[in-house]
Enzyme design. Structure first.
Site, PDB file in Angstrom:
ATOM      1  N   GLY A 252       1.135  -1.271   0.089  1.00  9.84           N
ATOM      2  CA  GLY A 252      -0.314   0.278   0.124  1.00  9.84           C
ATOM      3  C   GLY A 252       0.848   0.886   0.324  1.00  9.84           C
ATOM      4  O   GLY A 252       0.929   2.089  -0.502  1.00  9.84           O
ATOM      5  N   ASP A 253       2.220   1.231   1.430  1.00  8.85           N
ATOM      6  CA  ASP A 253       2.984   2.393   0.554  1.00  8.85           C
ATOM      7  C   ASP A 253       3.252   2.371  -0.643  1.00  8.85           C
ATOM      8  O   ASP A 253       3.390   3.751  -0.945  1.00  8.85           O
ATOM      9  CB  ASP A 253       3.780   2.151   2.031  1.00  8.85           C
ATOM     10  CG  ASP A 253       3.218   1.653   3.096  1.00  8.85           C
ATOM     11  OD1 ASP A 253       2.417   1.803   3.505  1.00  8.85           O
ATOM     12  OD2 ASP A 253       3.942   0.542   3.772  1.00  8.85           O
ATOM     13  N   SER A 292      11.688  -4.020   0.001  1.00  8.33           N
ATOM     14  CA  SER A 292      10.856  -4.744  -1.610  1.00  8.33           C
ATOM     15  C   SER A 292      11.162  -3.574  -2.505  1.00  8.33           C
ATOM     16  O   SER A 292       9.969  -3.758  -3.672  1.00  8.33           O
ATOM     17  CB  SER A 292       9.557  -5.276  -0.797  1.00  8.33           C
ATOM     18  OG  SER A 292       8.748  -4.033  -0.531  1.00  8.33           O
TER      19      SER A 292
HETATM   20  O1  RIB Z   1       3.144  -0.663   5.365  1.00  7.68           O
HETATM   21  C1  RIB Z   1       4.047  -0.832   5.875  1.00  7.68           C
HETATM   22  C2  RIB Z   1       4.401  -0.693   7.225  1.00  7.68           C
HETATM   23  O2  RIB Z   1       3.558  -0.472   8.314  1.00  7.68           O
HETATM   24  C3  RIB Z   1       6.089  -1.567   8.449  1.00  7.68           C
HETATM   25  O3  RIB Z   1       6.607  -0.845   7.383  1.00  7.68           O
HETATM   26  C4  RIB Z   1       5.567  -0.851   9.648  1.00  7.68           C
HETATM   27  O4  RIB Z   1       6.529  -0.049  10.136  1.00  7.68           O
HETATM   28  C5  RIB Z   1       3.901   0.040   9.612  1.00  7.68           C
HETATM   29  O5  RIB Z   1       4.523   1.008   9.871  1.00  7.68           O
END
Ligand code: RIB
Length: 311
Positions: A252-253, A292
């Site tokens: 998602g990030d 990743s």
């Molecule tokens: O979205 C993944 C992240 O959520 C992880 O890297 C963890 O640190 C949390 O913040």
């Protein structure tokens, strides 16, 4: 030159590989353990920087070994860490991540220094917002800080993207009215709107609730089923990529960051979502959070294919 600012969390991930995620009251053994740089904000900043856009991070870590490693991780990815402070009072944020054989995870965050990303801290560094085009936010720092940054950025005419994770039941209205684009996954959309989303009509109802509160665009990620884009005049489904998922952490990030990168470069929502889907599909084929994130070469191949296929 376009610039992105990420205001948010920086965590050290304590990653436990398990056969299955534990049930209530169950104790299990892990098959492997690793430390990986993470944090939703830091993962987004690293993705943007690796994609090749100038990226600033506003956040906090402790004066501990994890803080050293987390800063190093950001800098090696090319993130400007001038606005990352080191707390005198507390440790760096930590996330305890369990990942099962299908790549699904459970994450519990101990915020640590992320709690020190306060409104006052932002005010001391407010000039950083003047200098950027897009501001990306999530919810692992105090929510009043997120609302303050969104308001200030919006007043300055910046594009503000909110990744509402970890989701909270009711997002403050004074935050939502300053967001240009919100990107929940299905679960987060259910939590923030209270609508149980099972079909397209449900997505429309939930998205309309957010639009009525002032968010013009909603993108819901659906894992390997892709994403849905919703605005007042448009609803579109973008199919996902079928990949062998190893670890969904940071999917998602990386999606949010890729979207921000593409929008900062002036691409259409169509191209931006297609690109974000492909980048996050690559992320789930690899272990860990920042470990990743695709390299510049990998992402530029995806970028060239998506941009050239539309021309
Ligand atoms: O979205 C993944 C992240 O959520 C992880 O890297 C963890 O640190 C949390 O913040």
């Amino acid at each position: 030159m376009r610039k992105v600012l990420v205001v948010g969390s920086i965590n050290m991930d304590y990653v436990l590989e398990v056969n299955h995620l534990p049930h209530n009251g169950e104790t299990i053994l892990c098959s492997d353990f690793s430390l990986v740089c993470g944090g939703k904000g830091a993962n987004q900043a690293c993705t943007c920087a690796k994609l090749g856009i100038e990226t600033m991070m506003l956040g906090a870590v402790g004066k501990d070994d994890n803080g050293d490693l987390l800063l190093k991780g950001l800098e090696e990815a090319g993130v400007n860490t001038e606005y990352v402070c080191r707390s005198d009072h507390t440790h760096s944020g930590m996330a305890f991540v369990s990942v099962n054989k299908c790549g699904e995870n459970h994450i519990i965050v101990e915020q640590g220094a992320n709690k020190e990303v306060t409104v006052d801290f932002v005010k001391q560094n407010i000039q950083v917002i003047d200098d950027v085009d897009i501001v990306i936010l999530q919810l692992e720092i105090p929510i009043e800080t997120v609302a303050f940054v969104a308001k200030n950025a919006k007043e300055k005419g910046k594009i503000v993207i909110l990744d509402p994770a970890p989701a909270v039941k009711k997002l403050p209205e004074d935050l939502l009215k300053n967001i240009d684009l919100i990107k929940p996954n299905e679960t987060e959309l259910q939590i923030i709107t209270g609508v149980s989303v099972k079909n397209m009509d449900d997505f429309k109802i939930a998205a309309k609730m957010l639009m009525d509160l002032g968010v013009p665009e909603v993108i819901v990620t659906l894992g390997d089923k892709g994403a849905i884009y919703l605005s007042q005049n448009d609803v579109r489904h973008f199919p996902g990529e079928k990949v062998d998922a190893v670890d969904t952490t940071a999917a998602g990030d990386s999606f949010t960051a890729s979207l921000g990168y593409m929008l900062a470069k002036g691409h259409s929502i169509q191209e931006s979502i297609s690109f974000a889907i492909e980048i996050s599909a690559l992320v789930v084929t690899r272990k860990g959070a920042q470990s990743s994130i695709p390299s510049a070469d990998e992402s530029s191949m995806i970028y060239d294919r998506i941009v050239s296929s539309k021309n």
